[in-house]
Design a protein around this motif. Structure first.
Motif, PDB file in Angstrom:
ATOM      1  N   PHE A  45       1.110  -1.280   0.215  1.00 60.41           N
ATOM      2  CA  PHE A  45      -0.002  -0.021  -0.234  1.00 60.41           C
ATOM      3  C   PHE A  45       0.715   1.162   0.320  1.00 60.41           C
ATOM      4  O   PHE A  45       2.116   1.247   0.422  1.00 60.41           O
ATOM      5  N   TYR A  48      -3.964   6.731  -0.883  1.00 54.51           N
ATOM      6  CA  TYR A  48      -5.208   6.888  -0.604  1.00 54.51           C
ATOM      7  C   TYR A  48      -5.537   8.351  -0.435  1.00 54.51           C
ATOM      8  O   TYR A  48      -4.705   8.850   0.646  1.00 54.51           O
ATOM      9  N   ASP A  56      -2.702  10.221   4.519  1.00 52.74           N
ATOM     10  CA  ASP A  56      -1.638   9.568   4.859  1.00 52.74           C
ATOM     11  C   ASP A  56      -0.684   9.574   3.979  1.00 52.74           C
ATOM     12  O   ASP A  56      -0.972   7.807   2.956  1.00 52.74           O
ATOM     13  N   SER A  58       2.039   8.141   4.356  1.00 52.49           N
ATOM     14  CA  SER A  58       3.236   7.588   5.247  1.00 52.49           C
ATOM     15  C   SER A  58       4.015   6.087   4.224  1.00 52.49           C
ATOM     16  O   SER A  58       5.136   5.924   4.660  1.00 52.49           O
ATOM     17  N   GLY A  59       2.671   5.784   3.509  1.00 56.05           N
ATOM     18  CA  GLY A  59       3.191   4.651   2.486  1.00 56.05           C
ATOM     19  C   GLY A  59       3.876   4.252   1.569  1.00 56.05           C
ATOM     20  O   GLY A  59       4.383   3.854   1.321  1.00 56.05           O
TER      21      GLY A  59
END
Lengths: 116, 113
Positions: A45, A48, A56, A58-59
């Motif tokens: 991931f 999104y 977010d 952070s991925g």
């Protein structure tokens, strides 16, 4: 269109070059997801969007990766100064809203990125 | 962070035989569970999902999966497979807010005649 589309389907680039990957979600889908699938591994991931907002990030693997979405529709994933380890299939998915009892994620065919 | 383990990278099976594809996840707290299938040269499709309610979930094409909270498992089963079931199957987990999905590494099901 009827489904999620991604372009290009294949991209070969040289190490150090920048690339842009595009995702066209299903019309009316407010949520959009980016994943990376490296050889022999599961989907990772990345990020999104809910509308144009990415709550977010952070991925994302490093600061060379960025993504944007404009007009609540098309999204672009940009990789700067590509490295060989960036080689993977990049998948995009969209859903009517955040995935729930009623909302399903629909995946595009992916962009295969090869960094030489 | 959540992790998803699919222990079997490849599962060969003869047509009409039963099959079980295993999936285990790391954290039992407030998760939702999914199985996706990727047929050759096609995109990922949702096979089934567990959000709440009955722990036995039925999906498309005769597949079913059972949520076992104590064993943190969500194994996929089919009593009799067909050649057309040859594909790669991915287990996925999402936390209650659906903002992040964690996928397993996939299991390639190869159905032989």
């Amino acid at each position: 269109g009827a489904g999620v589309s991604q372009s290009p389907s294949n991209k070969v680039t040289e190490k150090g070059k920048d690339v842009e990957l595009r995702c066209d979600p299903i019309s009316g889908h407010t949520a959009l997801y980016w994943y990376r699938q490296s050889l022999g591994q599961g989907l990772e991931f990345l990020i999104y969007f809910q509308g144009n907002s990415a709550p977010d990030k952070s991925g994302l693997p490093s600061d060379r990766f960025s993504a944007e979405r404009t007009g609540g529709s098309v999204s672009t994933l940009t990789i700067q100064r590509t490295q060989q380890e960036d080689s993977a299939v990049y998948l995009c998915a969209s859903s009517l809203g955040l995935v729930s009892s009623y909302n399903e994620q629909f995946f595009g065919p992916g962009t295969r990125l090869t960094v030489l | 962070a959540q992790s998803v383990t699919q222990l079997d990278s490849q599962v060969p099976v003869f047509e009409e035989a039963p099959v079980e594809l295993r999936c285990n996840y790391s954290s039992p707290v407030s998760v939702y569970l999914f199985w996706y299938v990727q047929y050759p040269n096609q995109g990922l499709q949702l096979l089934l999902k567990y959000l709440s309610g009955s722990t036995l979930v039925k999906g498309i094409n005769g597949f079913e999966a059972e949520f076992n909270k104590s064993q943190t498992s969500f194994h996929l089963r089919k009593p009799s497979v067909h050649i057309s079931d040859t594909a790669e199957y991915f287990c996925a987990v999402s936390k209650y807010n659906f903002n992040k999905f964690y996928f397993g590494s996939g299991t390639k099901l190869n159905v032989k005649p």
